[in-house]
Design an enzyme around this catalytic site. Structure first.
Site, PDB file in Angstrom:
ATOM      1  N   HIS A  24     -43.034  16.115   8.623  1.00  0.00           N
ATOM      2  CA  HIS A  24     -43.061  17.410   9.316  1.00  0.00           C
ATOM      3  C   HIS A  24     -43.162  18.592   8.353  1.00  0.00           C
ATOM      4  O   HIS A  24     -42.433  19.574   8.426  1.00  0.00           O
ATOM      5  CB  HIS A  24     -41.949  17.560  10.362  1.00  0.00           C
ATOM      6  CG  HIS A  24     -40.513  17.542   9.885  1.00  0.00           C
ATOM      7  ND1 HIS A  24     -40.065  18.175   8.758  1.00  0.00           N
ATOM      8  CD2 HIS A  24     -39.400  16.991  10.452  1.00  0.00           C
ATOM      9  CE1 HIS A  24     -38.763  18.012   8.633  1.00  0.00           C
ATOM     10  NE2 HIS A  24     -38.341  17.282   9.651  1.00  0.00           N
ATOM     11  N   TYR A 192     -34.583  16.756  -1.400  1.00  0.00           N
ATOM     12  CA  TYR A 192     -34.168  16.573   0.000  1.00  0.00           C
ATOM     13  C   TYR A 192     -33.141  17.647   0.390  1.00  0.00           C
ATOM     14  O   TYR A 192     -33.258  18.306   1.423  1.00  0.00           O
ATOM     15  CB  TYR A 192     -33.577  15.171   0.129  1.00  0.00           C
ATOM     16  CG  TYR A 192     -33.211  14.733   1.514  1.00  0.00           C
ATOM     17  CD1 TYR A 192     -34.103  14.008   2.291  1.00  0.00           C
ATOM     18  CD2 TYR A 192     -31.960  15.011   2.043  1.00  0.00           C
ATOM     19  CE1 TYR A 192     -33.756  13.592   3.568  1.00  0.00           C
ATOM     20  CE2 TYR A 192     -31.607  14.601   3.303  1.00  0.00           C
ATOM     21  CZ  TYR A 192     -32.511  13.884   4.065  1.00  0.00           C
ATOM     22  OH  TYR A 192     -32.171  13.465   5.325  1.00  0.00           O
ATOM     23  N   HIS A 225     -31.852   7.726   4.927  1.00  0.00           N
ATOM     24  CA  HIS A 225     -33.110   7.740   4.169  1.00  0.00           C
ATOM     25  C   HIS A 225     -32.832   7.323   2.723  1.00  0.00           C
ATOM     26  O   HIS A 225     -31.889   7.825   2.098  1.00  0.00           O
ATOM     27  CB  HIS A 225     -33.724   9.147   4.117  1.00  0.00           C
ATOM     28  CG  HIS A 225     -34.166   9.672   5.444  1.00  0.00           C
ATOM     29  ND1 HIS A 225     -35.250   9.169   6.118  1.00  0.00           N
ATOM     30  CD2 HIS A 225     -33.692  10.684   6.197  1.00  0.00           C
ATOM     31  CE1 HIS A 225     -35.405   9.851   7.253  1.00  0.00           C
ATOM     32  NE2 HIS A 225     -34.475  10.760   7.332  1.00  0.00           N
TER      33      HIS A 225
END
Ligand code: FEO
Length: 396
Positions: A24, A192, A225
């Protein structure tokens, strides 16, 4: 798939998304994983599912370990589609499973997947589900990073499953922190954090303090993740505390710019030299060549952001607009913002960028540098001096 065991009765049943490069809008050069976990005791629980296009792979992994009709519980730690979009299929394949989420999670699941999920049972912080010798307990974590988010903790095994928190977009054939290159691991964890969790930094600190106050012993942190932290789970917790409180911010500036015919590029180089002349670390990043993901990551540990754009139709270049929109949402704290640019006749880019940055509440240094057409040697000297002043401010 070789069996991946976290502790006796706790297995990784997730999938590796080797080739995702755009999550995204977050550019994921090293791919990602969607981690799900199966906890087997007298009762069996599945913690989270995976992105829908990998649902078959999740089912195959589960079937190696259990008959699906023997799954008693499905825990939804987070509703974002990368973890829940297999839920409708998995719920059908596991007809005997009760499903649990937070109250906000239930609302969101119904809105995503339909009224059949009215049957979801709501859990809140401190609630427990016994699997036999193992007990699951929950810790709500609203806005880390969605309103529905929660952590699952397996009390007897001291395993924390915090979903997105402490994760990394990193596809590997290894599953654990002691099996991978530490530099790559921490680099991806930092990227991240920078691109997903920055706006929630104060909440992260509070949540970590809450967990510390609860004195929960933690042997393993198993995020949703990337790599699972088993050798040194506190490494990522301490890193988050440093990142969230700005401890890792360096004497560093990022010059982020775009250029049409090279004038803003020349200005950027002269400004960068001026900053570096003060002994300050500087990075020059040209948009339309560097994605916003990398730029934001570089900015996270910087003290100053120096933004340059040519004027196009009395405004900023579109790539700058994209960058500012993105970082405006992430709202990194404790940085000074400086603007420069070139123009042909009317100007306007620096004014537009300054106004946008102020609108985000950034600490904008009003004195900007805007030059006509191609900078002369004298004007480049002024750019160098502009950079020197930024460098001196960083060092002060
Ligand atoms: Fe990995 Fe918020 O989803």
């Amino acid at each position: 798939m070789p069996k991946v065991t976290l502790k006796d009765g706790i297995s990784w049943v997730g999938v590796v998304d080797w080739n995702i490069r755009d999550f995204h809008g977050y550019i994921t050069y090293r791919g990602s994983t969607y981690n799900a976990y199966l906890v087997q005791d007298e009762k069996t629980a599945l913690v989270d599912t995976v992105k829908y296009n990998f649902c078959n792979e999740l089912v195959a992994h589960l079937e190696e370990l259990v008959n699906l009709d023997k799954i008693d519980y499905i825990i939804v730690n987070h509703v974002e589609m990368d973890h829940s979009s297999s839920l409708p299929t998995i719920a059908k394949l596991c007809p005997n499973a009760k499903i649990f989420s937070t109250a906000r999670g239930k609302e969101e699941i119904i809105k995503h997947f339909g009224a059949e999920f009215e049957r979801i049972e709501v859990v809140k912080s401190g609630d427990k589900i016994s699997l036999g010798k193992k007990t699951l307990t929950f810790l709500e974590a609203p806005m880390l990073h969605w309103p529905d988010s929660m952590f699952t903790y397996i009390i007897e095994d001291k395993v924390l499953m915090p979903n997105d928190a402490f994760g990394q977009h990193l596809a590997t054939s290894e599953r654990f922190d002691d099996e991978v290159d530490q530099h790559v691991l921490m680099e991806e964890a930092f990227t991240y954090y920078s691109n997903i969790l920055t706006p929630f930094s104060p909440l992260i600190v509070k949540k970590i303090q809450e967990v510390v106050a609860m004195k929960l012993p933690i042997d393993i942190i198993a995020p949703s993740h990337g790599i699972i932290w088993r050798k040194d789970p506190m490494k990522i917790v301490n890193a988050y505390l440093d990142w969230c409180t700005g401890k890792t911010v360096k004497q560093k500036a990022v010059v982020v710019f775009d250029t049409m015919w090279g004038s803003t590029d020349k200005m950027a180089r002269a400004i960068g030299d001026g900053i570096a002349s003060q002994g300050v670390d500087v990075k020059l990043l040209k948009l339309r060549g560097t994605d916003n993901t990398e730029v934001v990551t570089e900015i996270t540990d910087s003290k100053a952001v120096v933004v340059g754009s040519p004027t196009l139709n009395n405004g900023m270049f579109p790539s700058l607009s994209s960058f500012l929109t993105y970082i405006g949402g992430l709202k990194p704290k404790g940085k000074t913002w400086h603007f420069f640019g070139s123009y042909g006749w009317g100007g306007g880019a620096t004014k537009a960028m300054t106004a946008m940055a102020k609108g985000f509440g950034f600490e904008v240094v009003e004195q900007s540098m805007e030059l006509k057409w191609v900078p002369t040697a004298e004007e480049l000297k002024k750019c160098f001096e502009f950079g020197q002043q930024i460098g001196q401010k960083i060092k002060a």
